[in-house]
Structure formats: C-alpha cells, structure tokens
Design a protein around this motif. Structure first.
Motif, PDB file in Angstrom:
ATOM      1  N   UNK A  89      -5.691  -6.424  -3.398  1.00 40.27           N
ATOM      2  CA  UNK A  89      -5.251  -7.164  -2.218  1.00 40.27           C
ATOM      3  C   UNK A  89      -6.076  -6.778  -0.993  1.00 40.27           C
ATOM      4  N   UNK A  90      -6.421  -5.496  -0.881  1.00 42.80           N
ATOM      5  CA  UNK A  90      -7.214  -5.030   0.249  1.00 42.80           C
ATOM      6  C   UNK A  90      -8.588  -5.690   0.262  1.00 42.80           C
ATOM      7  N   UNK A  91      -9.192  -5.836  -0.927  1.00 40.00           N
ATOM      8  CA  UNK A  91     -10.508  -6.475  -1.008  1.00 40.00           C
ATOM      9  C   UNK A  91     -10.424  -7.950  -0.631  1.00 40.00           C
ATOM     10  N   UNK A  92      -9.342  -8.611  -1.047  1.00 40.14           N
ATOM     11  CA  UNK A  92      -9.157 -10.021  -0.697  1.00 40.14           C
ATOM     12  C   UNK A  92      -9.017 -10.187   0.809  1.00 40.14           C
ATOM     13  N   UNK A  93      -8.220  -9.319   1.423  1.00 39.81           N
ATOM     14  CA  UNK A  93      -8.018  -9.396   2.868  1.00 39.81           C
ATOM     15  C   UNK A  93      -9.317  -9.104   3.610  1.00 39.81           C
ATOM     16  N   UNK A  94     -10.075  -8.124   3.105  1.00 40.06           N
ATOM     17  CA  UNK A  94     -11.345  -7.780   3.752  1.00 40.06           C
ATOM     18  C   UNK A  94     -12.312  -8.961   3.701  1.00 40.06           C
ATOM     19  N   UNK A  95     -12.395  -9.627   2.554  1.00 36.35           N
ATOM     20  CA  UNK A  95     -13.292 -10.781   2.416  1.00 36.35           C
ATOM     21  C   UNK A  95     -12.873 -11.908   3.356  1.00 36.35           C
TER      22      UNK A  95
END
Length: 209
Positions: free
Chosen positions: A13-19
C-alpha cells in the motif's frame, strides 16, 4: 482498503501511495511550467507598455479580487483540515469540510463572473472586442487579453477542482476513506492547494502591482 490484486501489483500500500503522489507532483510541475510561461509573457509586455499597464490596472475591481482571494485561501484551509480530520479517523468531518471548500470554490467562480460582466459592460474585452473608451491606448487590449487568459485558465482549474472536491466529499460522507486509506483525498488536496497558490501569484500582478 485496496483490492488484493492492486496491492500485489504495487508490492505494498505504501508503494501504491508513493507512486500516486509522485504522479501528482509531476502533474503539478507541468502546471507550474505553464503558468510560469504565462507570467513571463505578462512581465515582458508590462515592460513594453508600463504606463498603459498601470492605467489598465486602475480598471480592475480590487475589492472583488481581494474577496476572491480570501474565499480561495479559506477553502484551501478547509481542505487541509479535511485531510487532517480524515487522518485522525473522522472522515465524516472531512467530508463536510470538503463540501464547504467546494461551495467556496463555486463562490469564487460566481464572483469572477460578476467581475467579467463588469469589464464587458465598460468594454474591457480581449483582442478585437476591446471597446474601453476610457483607455484607447495601444497595449491596453493586450493587457485585457492576458487578464482573461490568466484568470480564465485559472477559473477552468477552479471548476475542475470543485468537481474533484465534490466527488471526494461524497465519498468521504459514504465512508470511502479511513485513517489508513485516504490517498485520493490527499491528491485532491494537493491539486486544490495548487489552484490556490496560482491565484496568489495572479492576484498581485493583475490587481496590485
């Protein structure tokens, strides 16, 4: 919460939000470049017609411009409070604040329409439609052309922003966001703050300088 397939695609989820945030920052960068080019154009022509520019600015409605500035800054504060409330687990409050911010955005557009109507009545129109008898000097029509270009393009962004805030407010009221899952709300807030910051540059160069 995001679907499992989406989470697997991004890894977390963190990677999705960062992208998502990175994409928004890239979009904001293109918008900054666009308005920077317009501000530069305005500055160049102002240096060519300094006297005409000062006389043309005397026809700006400073009161309406100032009220609209307060309206837009207030709406931006409400959006920031909405994001904060959602992060603290109060999405209902966040939705209400977003609704108020959207209403202020509509107020901004209505006041801008009133201002446009006033300019139209006195003949302060762009290009070949310019008929302002009190200021027939060369360069005055160019000032109003740039005025309508800058404020009109900004108004388009405000209109889009009102739509975004309205959708987010409805989603928040329906429980679509939580303290751990509110990335769309943050992205919408970033866009609205961009709209606010752009106006904080448009307002002084058109109404005060």
């Amino acid at each position: 919460m995001p679907h499992e397939s989406t989470a697997e695609h991004w890894g977390s989820e963190a990677a999705r939000a960062h992208a998502a945030h990175l994409g928004m920052w890239l979009f904001i960068s293109t918008e900054v470049l666009l308005f920077a080019a317009l501000f530069t154009t305005y500055g160049v022509y102002r240096s060519v017609y300094p006297e005409v520019w000062r006389e043309a600015q005397a026809h700006m409605d400073v009161t309406l411009g100032t009220v609209n500035t307060v309206v837009l800054v207030t709406s931006s504060v409400l959006v920031a409070l909405a994001v904060h409330a959602t992060r603290e687990g109060r999405p209902g409050t966040g939705g209400a604040l977003l609704g108020l911010a959207a209403l202020l955005g509509v107020t901004f557009l209505v006041l801008k329409g009133v201002e446009y109507a006033g300019h139209a009545r006195e003949g302060g129109l762009p290009g070949e439609w310019y008929r302002l008898e009190a200021l027939p000097k060369p360069g005055a029509s160019l000032f109003f052309s740039l005025y309508y270009l800058l404020t009109g393009l900004h108004a388009v962004h405000v209109t889009l922003g009102v739509g975004v805030l309205t959708v987010l407010a409805v989603r928040a009221a329906a429980g679509g966001f939580s303290a751990s899952d509110h990335t769309p709300l943050e992205l919408g807030g970033m866009y609205w703050h961009l709209v606010d910051v752009i106006w904080l540059f448009v307002y002084p160069i058109l109404y005060l300088s």
